[in-house]
Design an enzyme around this catalytic site. Structure first.
Site, PDB file in Angstrom:
ATOM      1  N   ASP A 146       0.709  -1.234   0.102  1.00 32.51           N
ATOM      2  CA  ASP A 146      -0.065   0.042  -0.129  1.00 32.51           C
ATOM      3  C   ASP A 146       0.782   1.452  -0.129  1.00 32.51           C
ATOM      4  OD1 ASP A 146      -2.503   1.298  -0.206  1.00 32.51           O
ATOM      5  OD2 ASP A 146      -2.924   0.971   2.109  1.00 32.51           O
TER       6      ASP A 146
ATOM      7  N   GLY B  52       0.273   4.927  -4.898  1.00 32.77           N
ATOM      8  CA  GLY B  52      -0.349   6.377  -5.228  1.00 32.77           C
ATOM      9  C   GLY B  52       0.233   7.312  -4.403  1.00 32.77           C
TER      10      GLY B  52
ATOM     11  N   ASN C 209     -10.183  -3.352  -6.222  1.00 25.70           N
ATOM     12  CA  ASN C 209      -9.366  -2.475  -6.984  1.00 25.70           C
ATOM     13  C   ASN C 209      -9.990  -2.548  -8.466  1.00 25.70           C
ATOM     14  OD1 ASN C 209      -6.356  -3.801  -5.677  1.00 25.70           O
ATOM     15  ND2 ASN C 209      -7.629  -1.693  -4.824  1.00 25.70           N
TER      16      ASN C 209
ATOM     17  N   ARG D 213      -5.621  -1.367   8.331  1.00 21.31           N
ATOM     18  CA  ARG D 213      -7.016  -1.963   8.163  1.00 21.31           C
ATOM     19  C   ARG D 213      -6.448  -3.365   7.422  1.00 21.31           C
ATOM     20  NH1 ARG D 213      -8.408   2.889   5.830  1.00 21.31           N
ATOM     21  NH2 ARG D 213      -7.631   2.138   3.844  1.00 21.31           N
TER      22      ARG D 213
HETATM   23  C1  IPE Z   1      -1.030  -0.323  -3.518  1.00 25.93           C
HETATM   24  O1  IPE Z   1      -0.839   1.101  -3.791  1.00 25.93           O
HETATM   25  C2  IPE Z   1      -0.909  -0.950  -5.043  1.00 25.93           C
HETATM   26  C3  IPE Z   1      -2.498  -1.523  -5.382  1.00 25.93           C
HETATM   27  C4  IPE Z   1      -3.358  -1.547  -4.675  1.00 25.93           C
HETATM   28  C5  IPE Z   1      -2.165  -1.901  -6.578  1.00 25.93           C
HETATM   29  P1  IPE Z   1      -2.051   2.181  -3.683  1.00 25.93           P
HETATM   30  O2  IPE Z   1      -2.361   2.246  -5.236  1.00 25.93           O
HETATM   31  O3  IPE Z   1      -3.342   1.611  -2.803  1.00 25.93           O
HETATM   32  O4  IPE Z   1      -1.404   3.344  -3.270  1.00 25.93           O
HETATM   33  P2  IPE Z   1      -2.384   4.869  -2.443  1.00 25.93           P
HETATM   34  O5  IPE Z   1      -2.945   3.812  -1.168  1.00 25.93           O
HETATM   35  O6  IPE Z   1      -3.442   5.130  -3.233  1.00 25.93           O
HETATM   36  O7  IPE Z   1      -1.322   5.560  -1.699  1.00 25.93           O
HETATM   37 MG    MG Z   2      -4.173   2.022  -0.939  1.00 22.78          MG
END
Ligand code: IPE
Ligand code: MG
Length: 234
Positions: free
Chosen positions: A16, A19, A64, A189
């Site tokens: 996690d 992003g 997702n 979580r």
């Molecule tokens: C985790 O990073 C990768 C995947 C779920 C594919 P996120 O994409 O959830 O990153 P944040 O939570 O938006 O920072």
């Molecule tokens: Mg995330």
């Protein structure tokens, strides 16, 4: 490294923060996934080196698919590229790769890349990497229930055959319980990750985005695991 350290047999990682890692650097989210995927490969190799026998990684949940189409397509393309051309070292090391999750909704090329990797590593037994892709813990229990009901209906089992171990063996993969569950980025979580297998897992939530979660952070995590007093209800 402290040679007395107990190495967990099965580690789970909820990947996690990819992003946010990118957004904080004024980069597109896709860059976070790219750097995160590169890091994931290194994490797998390092934990294998440390002697971790089972590693489960949550890389894509059934939920997702609700993300913007552009991001989902990028992630699926990235999985294909990784599995097909960037897992050579993992194959060579003797790591067996298995997948957990539903195979529906996945593109044909993604399924093919997954099958390629499963076949290429089928005879490996140094350690096991379980990639949770299009995975949900509740769906896994639902799918196990349907499978077991069918076995009962077909007369292959009796009700007395169903116990904790039997259920575990009939989940997507027959894996030992998760000892240590890590979720990066500071979110607190479980988000539907390996609910049955993580019943007695020690939980650890480092405030580090996954692309920055490196070897020294893994060592710190395992040191923290060593401080926990696992009682399994006793
Ligand atoms: C985790 O990073 C990768 C995947 C779920 C594919 P996120 O994409 O959830 O990153 P944040 O939570 O938006 O920072
Ligand atoms: Mg995330």
């Amino acid at each position: 490294m402290d040679s007395e350290l107990i190495i967990p047999k099965h580690i789970g990682i909820i990947v996690d923060g990819n992003g946010r890692w990118a957004t904080e650097r004024n980069l597109p989210r896709s860059m976070g996934h790219k750097v995160g995927a590169e890091n994931l490969k290194n994490v797998c190799l390092y934990l294998d080196e440390l002697g971790v026998k089972y590693l489960s990684v949550f890389v894509f949940s059934t939920e997702n698919f609700k993300r913007e189409n552009k991001e989902v397509v990028f992630l699926m393309d990235l999985f294909v590229k990784m599995f097909k051309s960037e897992f050579d070292e993992i194959i060579k090391r003797g790591i067996k790769v298995v997948f957990s999750g539903r195979r529906d909704r996945l593109r044909k090329d993604v399924l093919e890349a997954m099958e390629y990797l499963e076949q290429a590593t089928a005879k490996n037994h140094h350690s096991c990497l379980n990639i949770c892709l299009n995975y949900g813990g509740q769906s896994e229990i639902v799918d196990m229930t349907k499978k077991v009901c069918k076995m009962y209906k077909d007369g292959e089992i009796t009700l007395d055959d169903i116990d904790v171990d039997f259920v575990s063996k009939n989940l997507y993969n027959d894996l030992p319980p998760v000892d240590f569950l890590i979720r990066t980025s500071g979110e607190l979580r479980l988000s539907n990750f390996m609910l049955y297998q993580s019943s007695y897992a020690e939980l650890y939530f480092p405030k580090i985005y996954f692309p920055d979660f490196k070897e020294e952070d893994l060592l710190k995590a395992i040191e923290e695991f060593n401080k926990r007093n696992r009682r399994f209800g006793g």
